[in-house]
Design a protein around this motif. Structure first.
Motif, PDB file in Angstrom:
ATOM      1  N   HIS A   3     -40.524 -55.400  32.165  1.00  0.00           N
ATOM      2  CA  HIS A   3     -39.751 -55.340  30.928  1.00  0.00           C
ATOM      3  C   HIS A   3     -40.412 -56.211  29.866  1.00  0.00           C
ATOM      4  O   HIS A   3     -40.645 -57.398  30.080  1.00  0.00           O
ATOM      5  N   GLN A   4     -40.737 -55.605  28.725  1.00  0.00           N
ATOM      6  CA  GLN A   4     -41.393 -56.309  27.619  1.00  0.00           C
ATOM      7  C   GLN A   4     -42.672 -57.021  28.083  1.00  0.00           C
ATOM      8  O   GLN A   4     -43.038 -58.073  27.570  1.00  0.00           O
ATOM      9  N   ASN A   5     -43.325 -56.423  29.078  1.00  0.00           N
ATOM     10  CA  ASN A   5     -44.576 -56.964  29.646  1.00  0.00           C
ATOM     11  C   ASN A   5     -44.416 -58.383  30.190  1.00  0.00           C
ATOM     12  O   ASN A   5     -45.352 -59.186  30.183  1.00  0.00           O
ATOM     13  N   GLN A  18     -44.066 -61.076  23.464  1.00  0.00           N
ATOM     14  CA  GLN A  18     -43.097 -60.178  24.097  1.00  0.00           C
ATOM     15  C   GLN A  18     -41.897 -59.989  23.174  1.00  0.00           C
ATOM     16  O   GLN A  18     -41.189 -60.958  22.873  1.00  0.00           O
ATOM     17  N   PHE A  19     -41.674 -58.749  22.734  1.00  0.00           N
ATOM     18  CA  PHE A  19     -40.544 -58.489  21.838  1.00  0.00           C
ATOM     19  C   PHE A  19     -40.239 -56.994  21.818  1.00  0.00           C
ATOM     20  O   PHE A  19     -41.033 -56.166  22.286  1.00  0.00           O
ATOM     21  N   ILE A  20     -39.086 -56.651  21.272  1.00  0.00           N
ATOM     22  CA  ILE A  20     -38.670 -55.255  21.156  1.00  0.00           C
ATOM     23  C   ILE A  20     -39.622 -54.515  20.216  1.00  0.00           C
ATOM     24  O   ILE A  20     -39.945 -55.005  19.138  1.00  0.00           O
ATOM     25  N   MET A  58     -42.732 -53.811  20.836  1.00  0.00           N
ATOM     26  CA  MET A  58     -44.128 -54.167  21.061  1.00  0.00           C
ATOM     27  C   MET A  58     -44.888 -52.970  21.634  1.00  0.00           C
ATOM     28  O   MET A  58     -44.305 -52.072  22.243  1.00  0.00           O
ATOM     29  N   ARG A  97     -46.717 -51.784  24.398  1.00  0.00           N
ATOM     30  CA  ARG A  97     -46.878 -52.234  25.778  1.00  0.00           C
ATOM     31  C   ARG A  97     -48.272 -51.945  26.322  1.00  0.00           C
ATOM     32  O   ARG A  97     -48.715 -52.583  27.279  1.00  0.00           O
ATOM     33  N   TRP A 152     -30.387 -57.509  28.685  1.00  0.00           N
ATOM     34  CA  TRP A 152     -31.646 -58.177  29.032  1.00  0.00           C
ATOM     35  C   TRP A 152     -31.609 -58.683  30.471  1.00  0.00           C
ATOM     36  O   TRP A 152     -32.605 -58.638  31.192  1.00  0.00           O
ATOM     37  N   SER A 212     -31.680 -62.928  23.047  1.00  0.00           N
ATOM     38  CA  SER A 212     -32.064 -61.518  23.043  1.00  0.00           C
ATOM     39  C   SER A 212     -31.109 -60.702  22.191  1.00  0.00           C
ATOM     40  O   SER A 212     -29.912 -60.989  22.116  1.00  0.00           O
ATOM     41  N   ASP A 262     -36.536 -61.952  21.769  1.00  0.00           N
ATOM     42  CA  ASP A 262     -37.236 -60.667  21.796  1.00  0.00           C
ATOM     43  C   ASP A 262     -37.087 -59.894  20.487  1.00  0.00           C
ATOM     44  O   ASP A 262     -37.429 -58.715  20.415  1.00  0.00           O
TER      45      ASP A 262
END
Length: 365
Positions: free
Chosen positions: A24-26, A75-77, A79, A81, A103, A98, A53
Motif C-alpha cells: 500500500h502506497q509502496n 508515499q502519498f495518495i 503517487m 507506484r 488506512w 491519513s 499520505d
C-alpha cells in the motif's frame, strides 16, 4: 507519558488479509516495526514527526510540513507506484495523518504501525457514527436527553429491518439518498410514501445497498457547521465553530429564504444547542466505535437551523479539506486540523503544545 496498551492483538481484526501481498502506497510492512519505534523513542524521546499520505500539492500538507517534521514523503495518495521507491516506515513517526479512513486495513495495528508512542487520526469503526448508518433506534432509546428533535430522522435502507420498518411507517416527504462511494457523490431524489411503497413493493424489494432516507425539512433558515474533535482515551470532546452556509444551500431542503443577519443572543443559543447535541450524539453512539487509546478524529457536523432557531443535525462526516474551497474557509479548516493535532499530541502522548498556532477548539466534554 503515553499510555500502555496491552490489547493490541484485538485490533488486528481490522487488517484486511487480502492486502497481505499488496504494498500500500509502496510501504513495506515490517513485523518488527514496533520494536524499532520503541528503540527510537528510548534514544531520542518523543518528537512531533508526521507521516501524511496527502498529496504534496495540497495546501494542508504544506501547512503540516511547516509545523512538523515529515516522514516518508515519497508515499502519498496519487503517487506513481511504478516510478516511486518502496520504503519502510520511518521509526521516528509519532503521528499517522491519513485522508483515508481505511488506512489501517493495509497495515497491522500494533505491528506495522500505531505502536506505543504513535497516534492515528482515525477512530476504528467511526463510520458507525454517520447518519447514513441509520441511527433511529439509538435516538429513541437514548434517555439522557430527547434527541428526536435534535437529529434528523434517518433510515439505513441497506439494512433489511430498517428498510422494511421505514416502508411500513413511511409518511410525509422524504429524500432518498444514493451514495456513490467511488465518486464520493450522493444522488438525492424526493419520494412520497405512495411512490416509495410502490417502488419497494411494500418492502418486498428491501434492502437497497448504499441508500438511506431522511425527512425533508421545508422551514429551514440556513446551515450551520460545527467541527468536533473526539478523543477516546481520555474520552474528551472539543468543539470549533464552522462557517454558516448562506449561499450554497442544498436544493432538496427547498428553504424559503436564507437568513443573513441575526442577533448575537440568537447566534450564541444556536452554538450552545449544537454543542449539547454533539456531546450527546457521541455519548449515544460511543459503544459503536472501537476505543483504541491512541486514536482521535475530527468530524464535521452539519445542522439545519429552522425558523425556531433550533439546530437539527442532518449530516456527519470526517472533516476534510480541498484546495477548491474559498480561501477563508480553507484557512479556517487548515488551522482546525493543526489545533486538533496539537491537542491529540498533548492529551494522548503528553507532548507540549507548540508556541505559535491558531487555537480553534474549546473542550465541551
Amino acid at each position: 507519558m503515553f499510555r500502555n496498551d496491552n490489547q493490541e492483538m484485538k485490533y488486528l481484526e481490522f487488517y484486511d488479509t487480502k492486502n497481505e501481498s499488496i504494498s500500500h502506497q509502496n510501504i513495506i510492512n515490517q513485523d518488527n516495526y514496533c520494536d524499532l519505534v520503541s528503540e527510537t523513542i528510548k534514544k531520542k524521546g518523543l518528537k512531533k514527526v508526521v507521516y501524511s499520505d496527502l498529496p504534496p500539492d495540497q495546501s494542508i500538507k504544506e501547512l503540516i510540513q511547516t509545523y512538523y517534521k515529515s516522514a516518508n514523503i515519497d508515499q502519498f495518495i496519487g503517487m506513481n507506484r511504478d516510478t516511486s521507491p518502496y520504503r519502510y516506515l520511518e521509526s521516528s513517526i509519532t503521528l499517522f495523518y491519513s485522508s483515508l479512513q481505511t488506512w489501517h486495513k493495509h497495515h497491522k495495528i500494533g505491528k506495522n504501525f500505531l505502536c506505543e508512542g504513535q497516534i492515528y487520526n482515525h477512530i476504528l469503526n467511526s463510520q458507525a457514527l454517520f447518519l447514513s448508518s441509520g441511527i433511529n433506534n439509538t435516538v429513541y432509546s437514548y434517555k439522557a436527553v430527547d434527541m428526536s428533535n435534535r437529529v434528523l430522522e434517518t433510515w439505513d435502507l441497506s439494512d433489511i429491518d430498517q428498510c422494511q420498518e421505514f416502508t411500513r411507517n413511511f409518511n410525509g416527504q422524504w429524500s432518498v439518498k444514493s451514495i456513490d462511494k467511488k465518486a464520493n457523490l450522493i444522488e438525492i431524489t424526493e419520494k412520497t410514501g405512495k411512490e416509495f411503497r410502490k417502488a419497494t413493493k411494500d418492502g418486498e424489494k428491501c434492502p437497497f445497498p448504499n441508500r438511506y432516507a431522511q425527512k425533508v425539512i421545508r422551514t429551514a433558515e440556513f446551515i450551520m457547521n460545527g467541527y468536533a474533535l473526539l478523543l477516546v482515551s481520555p474520552y474528551k470532546v472539543y468543539f470549533a465553530e464552522g462557517i454558516p452556509e448562506f449561499f450554497s444551500f442544498s436544493e432538496y431542503l427547498n428553504a424559503e429564504k436564507i437568513k443573513k443577519s441575526y442577533s448575537e443572543e440568537i447566534y450564541n443559543e444556536i452554538i450552545t444547542q449544537m454543542k449539547i447535541t454533539i456531546v450527546h450524539y457521541f455519548n449515544m453512539n460511543f459503544n459503536k466505535i472501537v476505543k483504541h487509546p491512541r486514536t482521535f478524529e475530527v468530524f464535521q457536523f452539519k445542522f439545519i437551523v429552522k425558523h425556531d432557531y433550533m439546530p437539527v443535525l442532518y449530516d456527519i462526516s470526517p472533516l476534510t479539506i480541498f484546495d477548491s474551497y474559498y480561501a477563508d474557509i480553507r484557512k479556517i479548516i487548515q488551522f482546525t486540523h493543526i489545533h486538533a493535532i496539537e491537542i491529540a499530541y498533548y492529551e494522548i502522548l503528553g507532548i507540549p503544545f507548540e508556541k505559535n498556532f491558531t487555537e480553534r477548539f474549546v473542550e465541551i466534554f
